[in-house]
Design a protein around this motif. Sequence first.
Motif, short mmCIF file in Angstrom:
data_model
loop_
_atom_site.label_atom_id
_atom_site.label_comp_id
_atom_site.label_asym_id
_atom_site.label_seq_id
_atom_site.Cartn_x
_atom_site.Cartn_y
_atom_site.Cartn_z
N LYS A 264 20.25 10.09 3.22
CA LYS A 264 21.52 9.48 2.90
C LYS A 264 21.32 8.37 1.88
O LYS A 264 20.22 7.84 1.72
CB LYS A 264 22.15 8.90 4.17
CG LYS A 264 22.42 9.94 5.24
CD LYS A 264 23.44 9.37 6.23
CE LYS A 264 23.77 10.37 7.30
NZ LYS A 264 22.68 10.52 8.28
N ILE A 265 22.45 8.01 1.26
CA ILE A 265 22.40 6.89 0.32
C ILE A 265 21.88 5.63 1.02
O ILE A 265 21.11 4.87 0.45
CB ILE A 265 23.83 6.60 -0.22
CG1 ILE A 265 24.41 7.82 -0.91
CG2 ILE A 265 23.82 5.38 -1.12
CD1 ILE A 265 23.85 8.16 -2.25
N ALA A 266 22.28 5.44 2.28
CA ALA A 266 21.85 4.24 3.00
C ALA A 266 20.32 4.19 3.11
O ALA A 266 19.73 3.11 3.11
CB ALA A 266 22.48 4.20 4.39
N ASP A 267 19.67 5.36 3.18
CA ASP A 267 18.21 5.36 3.24
C ASP A 267 17.62 4.84 1.94
O ASP A 267 16.63 4.10 1.93
CB ASP A 267 17.68 6.79 3.51
CG ASP A 267 18.24 7.37 4.79
OD1 ASP A 267 18.40 6.61 5.75
OD2 ASP A 267 18.54 8.59 4.81
N LEU A 268 18.25 5.24 0.83
CA LEU A 268 17.80 4.74 -0.48
C LEU A 268 18.02 3.23 -0.56
O LEU A 268 17.17 2.48 -1.03
CB LEU A 268 18.60 5.39 -1.60
CG LEU A 268 18.18 6.76 -2.11
CD1 LEU A 268 19.09 7.16 -3.26
CD2 LEU A 268 16.74 6.71 -2.60
N ALA A 269 19.20 2.82 -0.09
CA ALA A 269 19.55 1.41 -0.19
C ALA A 269 18.58 0.54 0.62
O ALA A 269 18.24 -0.57 0.21
CB ALA A 269 20.99 1.19 0.29
N GLN B 187 0.82 -1.23 0.00
CA GLN B 187 0.00 0.00 0.00
C GLN B 187 0.85 1.27 0.00
O GLN B 187 0.32 2.36 -0.08
CB GLN B 187 -0.93 0.03 1.22
CG GLN B 187 -1.83 -1.18 1.36
CD GLN B 187 -2.66 -1.42 0.10
OE1 GLN B 187 -3.12 -0.50 -0.55
NE2 GLN B 187 -2.80 -2.69 -0.26
N HIS B 188 2.17 1.13 0.16
CA HIS B 188 3.00 2.32 0.32
C HIS B 188 3.62 2.78 -0.99
O HIS B 188 3.87 1.97 -1.89
CB HIS B 188 4.13 2.04 1.32
CG HIS B 188 3.61 1.62 2.65
ND1 HIS B 188 3.07 2.50 3.55
CD2 HIS B 188 3.54 0.39 3.22
CE1 HIS B 188 2.69 1.84 4.63
NE2 HIS B 188 2.96 0.55 4.45
N GLN B 189 3.89 4.06 -1.05
CA GLN B 189 4.55 4.60 -2.24
C GLN B 189 5.59 5.64 -1.83
O GLN B 189 5.35 6.42 -0.91
CB GLN B 189 3.48 5.26 -3.11
CG GLN B 189 4.00 5.64 -4.47
CD GLN B 189 2.87 5.98 -5.41
OE1 GLN B 189 2.00 5.18 -5.66
NE2 GLN B 189 2.88 7.20 -5.91
N TRP B 190 6.72 5.61 -2.47
CA TRP B 190 7.77 6.59 -2.20
C TRP B 190 8.20 7.22 -3.51
O TRP B 190 8.21 6.57 -4.56
CB TRP B 190 9.03 5.95 -1.60
CG TRP B 190 8.87 5.41 -0.23
CD1 TRP B 190 9.09 6.07 0.95
CD2 TRP B 190 8.48 4.09 0.15
NE1 TRP B 190 8.86 5.24 2.02
CE2 TRP B 190 8.49 4.03 1.55
CE3 TRP B 190 8.10 2.95 -0.58
CZ2 TRP B 190 8.15 2.87 2.25
CZ3 TRP B 190 7.76 1.81 0.11
CH2 TRP B 190 7.78 1.78 1.51
N SER B 191 8.61 8.47 -3.40
CA SER B 191 9.24 9.08 -4.56
C SER B 191 10.69 9.34 -4.16
O SER B 191 10.95 9.93 -3.11
CB SER B 191 8.47 10.36 -4.88
OG SER B 191 9.35 11.37 -5.20
N VAL B 192 11.61 8.85 -4.96
CA VAL B 192 13.02 9.01 -4.60
C VAL B 192 13.76 9.70 -5.73
O VAL B 192 13.43 9.54 -6.90
CB VAL B 192 13.69 7.65 -4.28
CG1 VAL B 192 13.04 6.99 -3.08
CG2 VAL B 192 13.67 6.72 -5.48
N GLY B 193 14.76 10.49 -5.38
CA GLY B 193 15.53 11.19 -6.39
C GLY B 193 17.00 11.26 -6.01
O GLY B 193 17.34 11.28 -4.82
N LEU B 194 17.84 11.27 -7.01
CA LEU B 194 19.28 11.38 -6.77
C LEU B 194 19.90 12.20 -7.89
O LEU B 194 19.61 11.98 -9.07
CB LEU B 194 19.90 9.98 -6.73
CG LEU B 194 21.37 9.88 -6.31
CD1 LEU B 194 21.65 8.53 -5.67
CD2 LEU B 194 22.32 10.08 -7.48
N GLN B 195 20.69 13.18 -7.50
CA GLN B 195 21.37 13.99 -8.50
C GLN B 195 22.86 14.04 -8.18
O GLN B 195 23.24 14.21 -7.03
CB GLN B 195 20.79 15.40 -8.47
CG GLN B 195 21.20 16.25 -9.65
CD GLN B 195 20.37 17.52 -9.72
OE1 GLN B 195 20.38 18.30 -8.78
NE2 GLN B 195 19.66 17.72 -10.82
#
Length: 360
Positions: A105-110, A78-86
Amino acid sequence: MAISRLIVEHFRNLNAVDLEFDHGFNFLVGNNGSGKTSLLESIFYLGHGRSFKSAVTTRIISYEQPHFTLHGRIQESQHQWSVGLQKHRKDGTTIVKINGEDGNKIADLAHLLPMQIITPEGLTLLNGGPAYRRAFLDWGLFHHHPSFHSAWSALNRFLKQRNAALQQTYDYSSLKIWDVELAKLAHQVSQWRAEYAEALRPEIEQTCQLFLPELEISVSFHQGWDKNTEYADLLRENFERDKHLGYTFSGPQKADFRFKANGLPVEDVLSRGQLKLLMCALRLAQGEHLMHEKERPCIFLIDDFASELDQNKRALLAERLQQSQSQVFVTAITADQLKQMQPEKHRTFAVQEGKISPLG
Ligand SMILES: Nc1ncnc2c1ncn2[C@@H]1O[C@H](COP(=O)(O)OP(=O)(O)OP(=O)(O)O)[C@@H](O)[C@H]1O
Ligand SMILES: [Mg+2]
């Protein structure tokens, strides 16, 4: 968990790509140099903050562009995230955003994006140095143990300080206080690794039975020093040697996870195709273990799917991937090579000179 949409700007030859993916299989088909691996690399980058190809990030940013940008929409039940990296060329800075917020942090993305990559170069997992196999184990620990990441980072900081101090001191007593802390972390990390390796073993053996029934594959974990010795004692005993070398010789930074086939090292006896199957088995087993333990599905990135595998093995791998219910990205030069891999639901994309378009 799946990436439902991905926007890529100025990443290698992908200048402007915006794609909606299937939550199951996604096929990328195109000629040499068209951008297939680059798309997998961009997905990998979003989940790791680094490439599996180049250590120098400025080589990834499209020629003459100041930065690359990746945006993903991630869905998990049911969850949705929007993630971005530049990533910027000028000062090398990386900006990570999760749900529009800076400061991540990158670790959060990982953590959000567990993924496994299978590439022809990935055989280093079996025939490369122990660092590749430590990375394999530590991937699992990162996702299974919330405290692993900070413990491992602290351990590396201690080791670095110790190595610097080794060059400046002639007296062990000045190191002792640090070594007590280092030893605590070393035992903790090694215990986690040993437990994880043990927990993974049945899953690995089962998958190997399926992919390589002709061989008996066994796995063993080595912590990086004699397991009957206290690490703090070892550091004290080896002070003179470490000082002479200029670095700490033994420890968790030397751990290994070795594989044998019928009692012999796999890199010495297996064929290229068998090595590839073993690598696939290891990565699948690890992904499935995460699913069983944490109910977290993992994304599989498979580059050059067909290489080194005969038709039966391709079908076997495809079947096993389907059972895993994971999101899978597969590249191939021709659609023909994907014949053995035909799930009901999938999406195929044509890749041509950096442009990617859905087919059918
Ligand atoms: N920084 C960059 N900027 C622009 N283009 C780049 C950059 N780095 C690499 N390229 C080019 O991007 C193209 C895509 O390469 P990629 O590895 O994705 O191809 P591929 O489709 O996987 O091909 P193959 O089938 O040979 O593996 C290549 O032509 C490569 O020269
Ligand atoms: Mg490629």
